[in-house]
Every structure is written in C-alpha cells, then in structure tokens.
Design a protein around this motif. Structure first.
Motif, short mmCIF file in Angstrom:
data_model
loop_
_atom_site.label_atom_id
_atom_site.label_comp_id
_atom_site.label_asym_id
_atom_site.label_seq_id
_atom_site.Cartn_x
_atom_site.Cartn_y
_atom_site.Cartn_z
N ARG A 493 39.13 32.07 77.16
CA ARG A 493 40.45 31.94 77.78
C ARG A 493 41.36 33.08 77.34
NH1 ARG A 493 38.60 27.03 76.72
NH2 ARG A 493 38.41 25.68 78.52
N ASP A 494 41.12 33.61 76.13
CA ASP A 494 42.02 34.65 75.60
C ASP A 494 41.94 35.95 76.40
OD1 ASP A 494 42.53 32.76 73.72
OD2 ASP A 494 41.57 33.79 72.05
N HIS A 495 40.76 36.28 76.88
CA HIS A 495 40.60 37.56 77.59
C HIS A 495 40.62 37.40 79.11
CE1 HIS A 495 38.53 39.40 73.82
NE2 HIS A 495 39.84 39.47 73.76
N ALA A 496 40.61 36.15 79.58
CA ALA A 496 40.52 35.92 81.04
C ALA A 496 41.61 36.67 81.83
CB ALA A 496 40.54 34.42 81.35
N PRO A 497 42.85 36.75 81.34
CA PRO A 497 43.87 37.46 82.13
C PRO A 497 43.58 38.95 82.32
CG PRO A 497 44.90 36.13 80.41
CD PRO A 497 43.43 36.15 80.13
N TYR A 498 42.71 39.50 81.46
CA TYR A 498 42.44 40.95 81.53
C TYR A 498 41.16 41.27 82.30
CZ TYR A 498 46.02 40.73 78.03
OH TYR A 498 47.21 40.47 77.38
N LEU A 499 40.44 40.23 82.70
CA LEU A 499 39.16 40.47 83.37
C LEU A 499 39.31 41.13 84.75
CD1 LEU A 499 36.17 40.09 82.67
CD2 LEU A 499 36.21 37.96 83.96
N PRO A 500 40.32 40.71 85.55
CA PRO A 500 40.45 41.33 86.88
C PRO A 500 40.65 42.85 86.83
CG PRO A 500 41.74 39.32 86.77
CD PRO A 500 41.28 39.61 85.37
N ALA A 501 41.26 43.34 85.75
CA ALA A 501 41.45 44.80 85.65
C ALA A 501 40.10 45.50 85.58
CB ALA A 501 42.27 45.12 84.40
N GLU A 502 39.10 44.79 85.08
CA GLU A 502 37.77 45.38 84.90
C GLU A 502 36.86 45.14 86.11
OE1 GLU A 502 36.55 44.60 80.91
OE2 GLU A 502 34.44 44.82 81.41
N LYS A 503 36.99 43.95 86.69
CA LYS A 503 36.06 43.58 87.76
C LYS A 503 36.61 43.85 89.16
CE LYS A 503 33.28 41.65 84.65
NZ LYS A 503 32.21 42.47 84.09
N GLY A 504 37.92 43.94 89.29
CA GLY A 504 38.51 44.14 90.62
C GLY A 504 38.57 42.83 91.40
N ALA A 505 39.38 42.81 92.47
CA ALA A 505 39.60 41.57 93.23
C ALA A 505 38.30 41.05 93.85
CB ALA A 505 40.65 41.80 94.30
N LEU A 506 37.53 41.96 94.43
CA LEU A 506 36.29 41.54 95.09
C LEU A 506 35.28 41.02 94.06
CD1 LEU A 506 35.12 41.36 97.90
CD2 LEU A 506 34.23 43.70 97.63
N GLY A 507 35.22 41.70 92.94
CA GLY A 507 34.33 41.27 91.86
C GLY A 507 34.72 39.89 91.36
N MET A 508 36.02 39.66 91.19
CA MET A 508 36.48 38.35 90.71
C MET A 508 36.16 37.25 91.71
SD MET A 508 37.60 38.72 87.66
CE MET A 508 38.18 37.07 87.36
N SER A 509 36.32 37.55 92.99
CA SER A 509 36.04 36.49 93.97
C SER A 509 34.54 36.21 94.02
CB SER A 509 36.64 36.80 95.35
OG SER A 509 35.94 37.84 95.94
N ALA A 510 33.71 37.22 93.75
CA ALA A 510 32.26 36.98 93.69
C ALA A 510 31.92 36.07 92.50
CB ALA A 510 31.51 38.30 93.57
N LEU A 511 32.57 36.32 91.37
CA LEU A 511 32.32 35.47 90.19
C LEU A 511 32.76 34.04 90.45
CD1 LEU A 511 33.36 37.81 87.21
CD2 LEU A 511 31.06 37.25 88.01
N LYS A 512 33.89 33.94 91.16
CA LYS A 512 34.40 32.60 91.46
C LYS A 512 33.45 31.86 92.41
CE LYS A 512 38.65 30.27 92.63
NZ LYS A 512 39.86 30.26 93.40
N ALA A 513 32.93 32.59 93.40
CA ALA A 513 32.00 31.98 94.35
C ALA A 513 30.74 31.50 93.63
CB ALA A 513 31.64 32.98 95.45
N LEU A 514 30.30 32.30 92.66
CA LEU A 514 29.11 31.93 91.88
C LEU A 514 29.36 30.63 91.13
CD1 LEU A 514 26.34 33.16 91.09
CD2 LEU A 514 27.48 34.14 89.09
N SER A 515 30.54 30.55 90.51
CA SER A 515 30.88 29.35 89.76
C SER A 515 30.93 28.13 90.69
CB SER A 515 32.21 29.59 89.04
OG SER A 515 32.91 28.41 88.87
N HIS A 516 31.52 28.29 91.88
CA HIS A 516 31.58 27.16 92.83
C HIS A 516 30.21 26.80 93.36
CE1 HIS A 516 35.82 26.08 93.33
NE2 HIS A 516 36.03 27.30 92.83
N ASN A 517 29.31 27.77 93.43
CA ASN A 517 27.96 27.48 93.91
C ASN A 517 27.23 26.52 92.98
OD1 ASN A 517 25.50 28.04 95.60
ND2 ASN A 517 24.77 28.72 93.60
N PHE A 518 27.32 26.79 91.67
CA PHE A 518 26.59 25.94 90.72
C PHE A 518 27.39 24.72 90.28
CE2 PHE A 518 24.37 30.02 90.15
CZ PHE A 518 23.07 29.57 90.36
N ASP A 519 28.72 24.85 90.36
CA ASP A 519 29.57 23.80 89.82
C ASP A 519 30.68 23.48 90.84
OD1 ASP A 519 31.00 22.13 88.13
OD2 ASP A 519 31.93 23.77 87.01
#
Ligand SMILES: Cc1cc2nc3c(=O)[nH]c(=O)nc-3n(C[C@H](O)[C@H](O)[C@H](O)COP(=O)(O)OP(=O)(O)OC[C@H]3O[C@@H](n4cnc5c(N)ncnc54)[C@H](O)[C@@H]3O)c2cc1C
Length: 541
Positions: A493-519
């Motif tokens: 949770r501590d680094h989550a706010p800084y992740l989008p700077a590294e992954k970009g918007a499209l990357g973040m939405s892909a990670l989110k889709a992955l999480s929704h797929n399994f969970d």
C-alpha cells in the motif's frame, strides 16, 4: 519465540555501544524514546471477531495481533503502540493446497476478505489491511513448509509456499543442494512471499533474483486453480509466471513453489576492499559486472555508510589502529567499502578471485584486513534488523528505501537522494541522517539502498507524520529520477500511489483487468499493488 512487536526471535538482543549512542547524539541531538504497549494491553483492545465459524480458523486475540501487520515503519508504530488500525477477524493455518482451496471457496460463500500471510516481513504495507465492513481472514502459510518433491535430474525442488528461509535451506542442504536466495529477512520470510514480492537475495549475482529461481507452481485463486508448469524455457506466448511474480497476494494464494536449485558449492569466500572514493567504487562495480566476472555478491557502501559500518563492526580500540592503516594506504574519509563474494569450486573461485582483484586494483582498490572484514560481513549478514530495537529504545526511528535504475540515471540520483532525505524535516528543524549502498548490480544499472535515522517525536501520531514526510520525499526523488519504486521490497500500500508513474495508464488498467479476472469480487488483499484512486493516473500522488 518470535517477537509480537518487532523483529525476530526474542532470545536475540542487539545492543547499542556507547560510541554509537554518542554518534547518535552528535547527528540527531538529544533523543527520547516513546513508551511501548504490552501484549496484554494490545490484546485488551482487540475487537470481537466477526468471522463466521470454520474449523481451520483461530480467533484468539494474540494470534490475530501477531498477524495484523508486517515490518514497515508504520507497522512498527502500530506494534509498539499496540494501536492497530485493523486486526484480522481470524487466522487460518492450512496445511495443504486442498485446505487453501476449501478456504477460498468458503470465503466466496461467506463474502469475507482474504489476506495471504507468509513470514510477515513485508516492509511496504502489504499486510496491514484497512478496516472493512466485511470480515477479514488472514491465511497464514507457515505450516505449508515441506519439501514436497525433488527432481534431481532437472534440479527442481517443489516446496510448500510457506517454508521459511532457514527451513528451506536445511531441507535442501540435507540432500546436497541450495536455493541460494538470501534476503536480509531470510530468517522469517517465505518462498511464497519471495515470489509474489519479486524478492532479491544478497547473492543474486550468482543465483539470480527469485524471478530466475521460480520455475512454476500452484496458485489457488477465487476463480479456480492455476497450475504453472516448470519448463526450462518456452516461446509459447506470455509467461504465466510473470503474472504471479509481484502479484502480492492479490490474485490468489501460491501454495506450492517449484524452485531451481544448485548443488552446494565447494567453497565460498567474502572479501572487503576499499575504494578511494564513490566515483572509483562505482566505476569498479560497473567494470566487474559489465566484464561478466562471476562473483556471487557485491556491495559498495558510500563514504558515510563505510564510516558507520566500520564503527559498528570494529571495536573502538582496534578502529584507531585501522585508521592508521587506512592513512598508510592513502585512504581518506572519502573511502568506500566494497565487499564481494566468490562461490563455486575451488578452481573457479581461485580464477574469479584473480579476475576480480585485477579489475578492482585497476580502479584503485586497496586491501586492508580484506578477509577479516569480509568474514564480518558474512557473520552479521542477517543480524542488522535486530538493531532496530535498541535504536527505538534510544528514541531513534530507522527505515530504508530502495530503487534500481540504469547506470546513466543512477549517478545524478545518488548525488541528490541523501540531500533530499536529510532535509525532509528541515522546516520543523529536525535532523535526518542517511547513508546509501549499492548491493544488487547489473551490467545495465544497479539497485540503490538508503537507510535513514531520525528522532522519534513525543507521540506516536507525530512520529508517523515525520516518517510519512520522509517517505514521500524519498519516493518522489526516486520517481523523478526514473527509478523503479522498488527493486526488491514490492509495492504494497505504501508504494501503490507511485506505481502509475512507472507502469502508465494502459499498464495499470491491464494490471487491474488481471486482478478482476482471477478475483472478480476483489476479496484478495484489497488496496495492495493497485490503489483504486491511482488507476489511470500516471502521476505519483
Ligand atoms: C529486516 C528486513 C530485511 C529485508 N530484506 C530484504 C531483502 O534483502 N531482499 C528482499 O527482497 N526483501 C527484503 N525484505 C522484504 C521482505 O522480506 C520481502 O518482501 C519478502 O519477500 C516477504 O516475504 P514474506 O514471506 O515475509 O511475505 P509477507 O510479508 O508475509 O507478505 C508479503 C506479501 O505477499 C503476500 N503473500 C505472502 N505469501 C503468499 C503466498 N504464498 N501466496 C500469495 N501471496 C502471498 C502477502 O499477502 C503480502 O501481500 C526485508 C524485510 C525486512 C523486515
């Protein structure tokens, strides 16, 4: 017994030598400790469990407290004050993958939140789940700790994912093998935790990071069981291991891990040399890695860390003699300690040692008590975290942050990071002391690991505020220099706010889709890795 409110086993006590106390006074001024809660007072505050009944659940308050947090600085404050933001409603200790599966299906029926728990050594807020209307069940993997299968021919060992470092290595040593994964948290962290946080061990130069060691395994997800086969290599589309690596308990629970192991080495040696200054030290480690000289570890401390480490490792009387030796060798207070390891057959080690010595010498390395200091590093390699206790009891907060970046970005970063952190509390007139080392070096770049100390405030709340300011400054400096928000500790949770700077918007939405797929119901460790507020935002918060 494991401490309920700190690091490690309570039979091991670290102490601060008088000169260390004097050094703290010099750097941080007068410090005053906060008073700690007792376990009983923390137990008295535990709310009634909301968990539905299940035969595998333990609802006793002490067990719930012991699984309520990890080891981040904010976790530490919760443990020492006994004031937890949230405490799991129950803890389950499954012994088989089948029991994990049953718990997962039961969780769906009961609509409860699940938090997988390995060794509880997270330092980035993976485990301190915020309070929710739904009951929270922590699944502790600790009893899934056995070597389940060993394919000798392929050198693949399958373990229960909850196996801790020492138990894993002991079971492998009994058959003549090692995994070679030695994070500083080795004593308590687990194979499953290493995989899902993308951990890196001290000898990653020889054995690789956990990404290289993780061959496959079993992930129990809310949607079903994902089996990842172990293959030496494959070009059959994206590698499913990559979804599990770094998933931080948000996709499911890793129950079995297939690991690439190596026969125990014939010999292992550690040496320390001194580089004239930081520039020559960086050039030396770059030359060794880019020259592909096969060492097993390398750690370059900056001048400040060198000074502190020597004061901690060498008794005061011997230190003055050592300083004379440094003078004779032309080393100044700019000197930087470089420790390196050699592992393999005697013949390999001898050849590699010659190659390393020649390369380091070309960059100005001087040998002073080389073997003795190398051995000291080996002896204390897992003991550093115990120092948190006497520091805390002396009124000093200590924490670390780390990143990795290309060599071209690292030089400018190193020049500013300590300045930023040491000035973080300047407005309040509070000193912060920091030092840095490189400990995971690659031909392309390096990790950079900074430790900082600051005086605790007169209340727990103010101390947390101090830490938050420093953490923000540190994280923003990392992001501004193009570094990863974590080389080895993960996102939590501590680094989550800084992740989008590294992954970009499209990357973040892909990670989110992955999480929704399994969970699909988002019951697995919510808020970790992907923070709802920051999805789609490419700027750090
Ligand atoms: C003193 C200290 C030194 C450290 N040194 C290092 C170091 O040198 N290198 C390094 O890489 N890290 C280091 N760390 C960080 C930490 O040890 C690693 O992140 C480690 O990999 C966490 O493993 P764990 O078993 O303790 O996981 P936990 O802390 O229990 O959990 C971490 C996350 O993984 C999830 N999780 C755990 N097990 C499973 C599982 N089986 N299935 C699904 N999800 C799971 C949890 O839900 C959580 O989100 C250090 C930490 C401390 C306190």
């Amino acid at each position: 017994m494991r401490r309920w409110n700190g690091w490690g086993d309570d039979t091991h006590q670290a102490e601060l030598a008088d000169f260390a106390k004097a050094l703290i006074a010099e750097l941080l001024g007068e410090t005053h400790p906060l008073s700690d809660a007792t376990l009983q007072s923390a137990i008295d505050r535990v709310p009634v469990s909301r968990a539905p009944d299940h035969p595998l659940l333990d609802k006793t308050p002490a067990t719930r407290i012991r699984h309520a947090s990890g080891q981040s600085f904010s976790d530490w404050l919760q443990m020492r004050s006994g004031m937890f933001e949230n405490i799991p409603d129950a803890v389950a200790f499954p012994e088989t993958s089948q029991q994990v599966r049953e718990l997962m299906d039961w969780a769906a029926q009961q609509d409860v939140i699940l938090v997988p728990y390995g060794g509880g050594t997270s330092v980035v807020g993976h485990l301190a789940c915020p309070a929710s209307e739904k009951p929270q069940i922590t699944i502790a993997l600790t009893r899934m700790n056995r070597l389940l299968d060993f394919d000798k021919e392929s050198q693949i060992a399958t373990f229960g994912a909850g196996v801790r470092g020492p138990d894993l290595e002991a079971q492998l040593a009994a058959i003549g093998y090692t995994l070679g994964h030695f994070p500083q948290s080795f004593e308590l962290s687990t194979a499953g935790g290493w995989v899902v946080t993308r951990s890196s061990g001290q000898q990653s130069l020889r054995y690789g990071r956990i990404e290289q060691l993780f061959a496959g395994g079993t992930l129990e997800t809310p949607k079903g069981t994902l089996e990842i086969p172990s293959l030496p290599a494959s070009s059959a589309g994206p590698d499913l291991r990559e979804m599990v690596l770094g998933s931080e308990g948000t996709l499911g629970i890793l129950t079995e891990v297939k690991l690439r192991v190596t026969p125990l080495a014939e010999t292992e040696q550690f040496y320390t040399v001194f580089m004239p200054d930081w520039e020559s030290g960086v050039a030396a480690v770059q030359a060794v890695t880019q020259g592909r000289i096969p060492l097993s570890m390398m750690r370059l401390s900056n001048a400040t860390e060198t000074d502190v480490s020597l004061k901690l490792a060498v008794p005061e009387k011997k230190l003055s003699k050592l300083n004379m030796l440094f003078k004779l060798k032309g080393l100044t207070d700019q000197k930087c300690m470089l420790t390196f390891g050699l592992t393999g057959s005697k013949k390999q080690v001898s050849v590699n040692q010659k190659l390393a010595n020649t390369c380091l010498k070309q960059h100005g390395a001087k040998r002073v008590l080389s073997k003795m200091l190398g051995d000291k590093w080996k002896e204390g390699r897992f003991k550093g975290p115990y120092l948190r206790h006497p520091l805390w009891e002396h009124g000093v907060g200590v924490d670390t942050f780390e990143t990795a970046m290309d060599w071209s970005a690292l030089r400018p970063y190193i020049n500013v990071v300590e300045q930023s952190v040491t000035k973080a509390l300047k407005e309040q007139g509070i000193p912060v002391f920091a030092f840095t080392h490189l400990s995971h070096v690659y031909p392309q770049g390096s990790s950079a690991y900074t430790t900082y100390l600051f005086p605790v405030a007169s209340t727990y709340e103010e101390t947390l505020e101090r830490w938050k300011i420093i953490k923000k400054v540190a994280s923003e400096t990392v992001v501004a220099h193009g570094g990863t928000i974590s080389h080895q500790h993960g996102v939590g949770r501590d680094h989550a706010p800084y992740l989008p700077a590294e992954k970009g918007a499209l990357g973040m939405s892909a990670l989110k889709a992955l999480s929704h797929n399994f969970d699909p119901d988002q019951r697995m460790n919510p808020g970790v890795l992907i923070s709802e507020e920051t999805v789609g935002n490419t700027e750090p918060a």
